[in-house]
Design an enzyme around this catalytic site. Structure first.
Site, PDB file in Angstrom:
ATOM      1  N   ASP A  23       0.831  -1.204   0.000  1.00  0.00           N
ATOM      2  CA  ASP A  23       0.000   0.000   0.000  1.00  0.00           C
ATOM      3  C   ASP A  23       0.870   1.260   0.000  1.00  0.00           C
ATOM      4  O   ASP A  23       2.035   1.227   0.403  1.00  0.00           O
ATOM      5  CB  ASP A  23      -0.894   0.031   1.249  1.00  0.00           C
TER       6      ASP A  23
HETATM    7  N1  URA Z   1      -1.336  -6.086   3.601  1.00  0.00           N
HETATM    8  C1  URA Z   1      -1.823  -4.823   3.642  1.00  0.00           C
HETATM    9  O1  URA Z   1      -2.866  -4.585   4.219  1.00  0.00           O
HETATM   10  N2  URA Z   1      -1.140  -3.858   3.023  1.00  0.00           N
HETATM   11  C2  URA Z   1       0.039  -4.068   2.397  1.00  0.00           C
HETATM   12  O2  URA Z   1       0.628  -3.120   1.868  1.00  0.00           O
HETATM   13  C3  URA Z   1       0.544  -5.367   2.363  1.00  0.00           C
HETATM   14  C4  URA Z   1      -0.159  -6.372   2.964  1.00  0.00           C
END
Ligand code: URA
Length: 241
Positions: free
Chosen positions: A106
């Site tokens: 993310d």
């Molecule tokens: N899980 C998440 O919620 N975000 C990420 O960036 C990676 C795994």
């Protein structure tokens, strides 16, 4: 090697952008195994001989990078809002090969991201069947109880599906701030997987970091830094399959 669209293969060989490659096909400059191809649907693989203006395509060398993704960067090749991408980080340091991230972190997640132009390995690693272990460190709101830790290990409901077994370790609790830090090892990689798992047990994520991916970790790198994978590391990733 999986079949890929002809214009993508031409673009990846560095001959032209994807759009320009389409133009080359439509204007009759491209042959596959000696046959003129002027439609865009054609798919080819490594056994097909592709020529552009009579010149065979050079096979592009595969490159593999390990990035310590900083916060506030998008894990894709382009962002319609013009935000900085993980690809920009490599480009700014002179990487000219078109590499792209294997999976996503993310915008606000930090940590280990593999980047490559080896589409075959990327597809394999992202396939749920290969169960690559990923280790995340999450700082969450509230104090996680033993029962919540057990639920995370055994599986919680996320988007109507029970998550697969996970490993968990409570690393820290802060009674004054009412926060906890937990280490989660999972091999699934659904969108927002870790955030949704922790939300499902009532502890929204405040910060998320990916510490390792299969046999790889971030030793020696700081946020925003990257390095090429050693050939032994590439072999180790290929062996995961
Ligand atoms: N899980 C998440 O919620 N975000 C990420 O960036 C990676 C795994």
């Amino acid at each position: 090697m999986a079949k890929e669209r002809l214009q993508k293969v031409i673009a990846h060989a560095g001959v032209a952008s994807r759009r320009a490659a389409e133009g080359l096909i439509l204007t009759g400059k491209v042959r596959v195994n000696g046959e003129l191809v002027t439609t865009l649907g054609t798919k080819v693989d490594g056994n097909d001989e592709v020529t552009v203006n009579g010149e065979p395509l050079e096979q592009e060398q595969h490159e593999y990078y390990l990035l310590d993704k900083p916060r506030g960067v998008i894990s894709s090749a382009h962002d319609e809002k013009g935000r900085k991408t993980v690809v920009d980080i490599l480009k700014d340091e002179g990487v000219t090969t078109r590499v792209y991230p294997v999976g996503r972190l993310d915008y606000d997640t930090t940590g280990l991201l593999v980047m490559t132009n080896d589409g075959e390995l990327a597809n394999q690693l992202m396939h749920p069947r290969f169960e690559v272990n990923k280790v995340y460190i999450a700082k969450v709101k509230g104090i996680l109880t033993n029962d919540e830790m057990r639920q995370l290990r055994e599986g919680v409901m996320v988007d109507g599906q029970k998550t697969k077994e996970a490993k968990t370790k409570l690393l820290e609790t802060n009674q004054r701030q009412k926060t906890s830090v937990v280490k989660l090892t999972i091999h699934e990689g659904h969108y927002h997987q870790v955030k949704l798992m922790l939300k499902a047990v009532g502890h929204p994520v405040l910060k998320l970091h990916r510490e390792s991916y299969g046999p790889l970790n971030l030793t020696g790198l700081n946020p925003g830094q990257f390095r090429q994978l050693k050939s032994s590391e590439v072999r180790a990733l290929k062996k995961l399959n």
